[in-house]
Design an enzyme around this catalytic site. Structure first.
Site, PDB file in Angstrom:
ATOM      1  NE  ARG A 537      -3.764   0.473   0.258  1.00  0.00           N
ATOM      2  CZ  ARG A 537      -5.043   0.437   0.624  1.00  0.00           C
ATOM      3  NH1 ARG A 537      -5.678  -0.719   0.722  1.00  0.00           N
ATOM      4  NH2 ARG A 537      -5.708   1.553   0.873  1.00  0.00           N
ATOM      5  CB  THR A 644       3.442 -10.501   5.275  1.00  0.00           C
ATOM      6  OG1 THR A 644       2.526  -9.553   4.726  1.00  0.00           O
ATOM      7  CG2 THR A 644       3.081 -10.785   6.719  1.00  0.00           C
TER       8      THR A 644
END
Ligand code: NBG
Length: 799
Positions: A537, A644
């Site tokens: 993001r 992650t």
């Protein structure tokens, strides 16, 4: 592979199943079937193979009266299902053979499946990895979520700007879900509380029905399958016929309207919290339906609700389902007649809470006015919990749940849980010391750490077939469910032949990506360049801005001396901004403007290209990550809870350039400092640096490259059509640089030069890359789930 294949499945039998579904489920004949028809036929054929282990797992759980884990999450970023399910069942290669044998392009068929994007980013993708790992490990579990009609928006670029359009994954039939209309619950909102026979009873003013849709989640080799249960909202009464007949058409459909809106869209914001009534309703809708379902299932075979914690563990994924505490108390006391203190005891043994971010703007707080209006009974219960807690743990400076006319969901979740966990070692330490210092002091054993992980089935075995093949060739099969075995690669890293094979696997992925980039963006890039990737993001704390500023500095340096020995680079960006996040959208625009200028510069040519394919999602990640040479994890220290993506890159053999933030710290520990490009300030140094009000000016004055870049931006070099477009960006770096882009710039720039030096020496580079894969075993989500099972859920594998 044969070990995982369902007994008796052969190419012939699978072909027959596909053709049978094409005829009898889709009602098409092969001569007239579209790609979509073939995909549906194959999906149903594969799905049939999940049903048997799914039944068996469910039956075993009932028969053995096993403890079940319930994962409550507003987000599941699932991606495509077909190939993932097929590979776990050992049917993927067979499916390819069958489909190609029928004259259909298998890759195109796979790509025809919509990417289920019921999540924003890391938190949602983690939930999807956890579901897969729980199935692989045979941990009986349900995931509960919402069946959003529209998942995360689709991103397009218009003149370099992000434009959002609705996503429509449910426009075609979803072959993976089973409707369960018989599993339906009434969920109320608003209304008032009445006292009846000395008991408080909530009389909701509005109600909707939650109706279940189940998707099986099958683990590696099909040994176990769990259920992802997503709720959709239906009107409790169809419509008010009397009002309709009176001509009051709009009012007559109010119940339908309410039901329609609840599961309409996913909130597209991952780090800020909007305080909207609809969001609170969504959260309560998910939580209440899930808890009613959990209690019904428990009461089916048990009478004593006091023993609920022996059979039930509920995990709250961030504060979004934190209303689970009061709702469980309400159900136990108001509906089942348990007394308050006993209910508190049960609830706190059952519930666990995972925190996923330290950003203060992400911590949910609802005004007591809004909260009391939407959930009046829960408001009372929260006040009671608050005073119970103050009484039980008296402290003069105690911070409560309700403060300054706000209900604080973080504090609520903390108090109602027996364990609270952060998602990396550093983050968990900060949860304790800076997010909940007072509560942690009162409950010193409550905060624990469970470092995140990712499923190696999707993020290595499926998405990187060349590397997966090399690993199996080198250390044999079985590593997919025992990722620590990747350490067995280590002795081979010293062999030139192995390193060449490793480099060849990477090159195959890069060549494939090169074609895809050309199709998607029109930009031609060379697979000989270093592929430098930042996908996530778009957020100020993730510092894509620092990356693009460094890209400009690098471009400028090439132009000063084009004939020098430059390592060719392709800078790859991907990611979406929240629609209302102006600063992030400006960064997107800047990346696109920069790409346009640099890619058209004949002086620079192949030495530097910048690409930013639109609409980054799980499927795009599966293409980009295996082809990456370098992983950008450059957040301001103390801000990225874990990350992650960083783990996926490591597994796929891309060294990290990064700060000591989140799970980067543990990645570096695992891989060794010499295989990680570290730069930048630590969390403590960041705090120190911010005390200097002139930190940015000092940093800019000390770095000529940064001065030059900011000067070029101010002059409009990347926005000739609108020269002052980036004055705001420049001004923020100089005067409002909260995330310390300027202060870390020089160190980042130097680390990038280190990367070039390492890449020039293939033996050194491929050794680094191969060690990244060989030492990534720790980041399997199987390890994470085992940690939760032991330390938080007290549950055992059924396998
Ligand atoms: C994100 C963090 C990441 C982390 C994931 C999964 C939210 C609110 N948080 O750093 O920003 O890896 O959660 O834990 O999406």
């Amino acid at each position: 592979m044969s070990s995982g294949m369902p007994p008796g499945a052969t190419v012939d039998s699978l072909r027959a199943e596909v053709l049978r579904h094409l005829s009898f489920t889709i009602a098409k004949d092969p001569g007239h079937a579209s790609l979509h028809d073939w995909r549906m036929a194959l999906s149903y054929a594969i799905r049939d193979h999940i049903v048997t282990p799914w039944y068996a797992s469910t039956r075993r759980t009932w028969d053995e009266d096993r403890k079940r884990v319930y994962y409550l999450s507003m987000e599941y970023l699932i991606g495509r299902v077909l190939e993932d399910a097929a590979i776990n069942l050992g049917l993927r290669d067979m499916a390819r053979e069958v489909i190609e044998g029928l004259g259909v392009d298998f890759n195109a068929l796979v790509e025809d499946e919509p990417d289920a994007a019921l999540g924003n980013g890391g938190l949602g993708r983690l939930a999807a990895c956890f579901m897969e790992s729980m199935a692989t490990l045979g941990c009986p579990a349900y995931g509960y979520g919402l069946r959003y009609e529209h998942g995360l928006f689709r991103q397009r670029f218009e003149g370099g700007r992000q434009v959002e359009t609705p996503e429509d994954w449910l426009v075609t039939t979803n072959p993976w879900e089973f409707d369960r209309p018989e599993s339906a619950y009434t969920v109320g909102f608003k209304g008032h509380v009445e006292s009846r026979d000395g008991r408080d009873v909530w009389v909701p003013g509005e109600t909707v029905t939650a109706s279940a849709h189940d998707t099986p989640v099958v683990g590696w080799q099909g040994r176990w399958a769990n259920t992802l249960r997503l709720w959709s909202a239906k009107p409790t009464t169809l419509f008010d016929l009397e009002r309709f007949n009176r001509g009051d058409y709009a009012a007559a459909t109010e119940p339908e309207q309410l039901a329609r809106t609840i599961c309409r869209v996913l909130y597209p914001d991952d780090t800020t919290y909007a305080g909207k009534e609809l969001r609170l309703k969504q959260e309560f809708f998910l939580t209440s339906a899930a808890l009613q379902d959990i209690l019904r299932r428990y009461c089916y075979t048990h009478k004593d609700l006091g023993r609920l914690p022996e059979r039930v563990a509920i995990q709250m994924n961030d504060t979004h389902p934190a209303i689970a505490g009061p709702e469980l108390i309400r159900l136990l006391t108001d509906k089942h007649g348990v007394d308050f203190d006993a209910a508190m005891d049960v609830a706190r043994k059952v519930l666990g809470f995972t925190n996923h971010t330290l950003l203060p703007e992400a911590l949910e707080r609802w005004s007591t006015y809004l909260f009391g209006n939407v959930l009046p009974r829960h408001m009372q219960i929260i006040e009671r919990i608050d005073s119970w807690h103050r009484r039980t743990y008296p402290r003069p400076h105690f911070v409560g749940i309700v403060k300054h006319h706000e209900v604080r969901m973080g504090e609520l979740a903390f108090i109602m849980s027996h364990k609270v966990n952060g998602v990396s070692a550093l983050h968990s330490k900060l949860v304790k010391s800076s997010l909940f210092p007072e509560l942690s002091a009162l409950h010193p054993d409550r905060v624990v750490n469970q470092t995140n992980g990712v499923t190696p089935r999707r993020w290595l075995n499926l998405c990187n077939r060349p590397l997966a093949g090399l690993i199996t060739e080198t250390i044999g099969d079985g590593w997919q469910a025992d990722l620590d075995r990747l350490h067995e690669l280590e002795p081979h890293v010293e062999e030139a032949g192995f390193r060449d094979a490793f480099a060849a696997a990477k090159r195959a992925n890069k060549v494939a990506l090169t074609g895809w980039i050309k199709d998607r963006t029109g930009v031609v890039v060379s697979p000989d360049a270093l592929f430098d990737v930042q996908v996530k993001r778009i957020h100020e704390y993730k510092r894509q801005l620092m990356n693009v500023l460094q890209t400009i500095a690098h471009w400028h340096a090439i132009r000063q001396d084009p004939q020098a020995d430059w390592v060719p680079r392709v800078k790859i960006f991907g990611g979406k901004s929240a629609p209302g996040y102006f600063v992030a959208k400006e960064i997107i625009h800047l990346i696109n403007d920069t790409a346009r200028v640099i890619n058209a510069d004949p002086v620079v040519g192949d030495r530097l290209k910048v690409v930013y394919p639109a609409n980054y999602n799980v499927s795009m990640a599966e293409k980009l990550i295996p082809a990456a040479d370098l992983s950008e994890q450059i957040s301001t220290a103390g801000k990225e809870a874990s990350g992650t993506g960083n783990m996926k890159f490591m597994m796929n053999g891309a060294p990290t350039i990064g700060t000591l933030d989140g799970a980067n710290v543990e990645i570096r520990e695992q891989v060794g400092a010499e295989n990680f490009f570290l730069f930048g300030m630590t969390t403590e140094q960041v705090a120190e640096r911010r005390k200097d009000p002139d930190h940015a000016r000092h940093a800019i004055e000390a770095s000529q490259p940064l001065q030059d870049v900011l000067q070029m931006l101010a002059e409009g070099r990347f926005s000739p059509d609108h020269p002052d477009r980036y004055h705001g960006v420049v001004d923020r770096v100089w005067h409002h640089d909260y995330f310390l882009v300027a202060s870390d710039f020089a160190a980042y720039h130097a680390a990038q030069a280190e990367v070039d030096a390492a890449y020039r020496d293939p033996a050194r580079w491929w050794r680094m890359a191969a060690f990244n894969t060989a030492r990534s075993g720790f980041f399997s989500s199987d390890r994470t789930i085992r940690g939760y099972m032991q330390e938080i859920w007290s549950t055992e594998s059924a396998l």
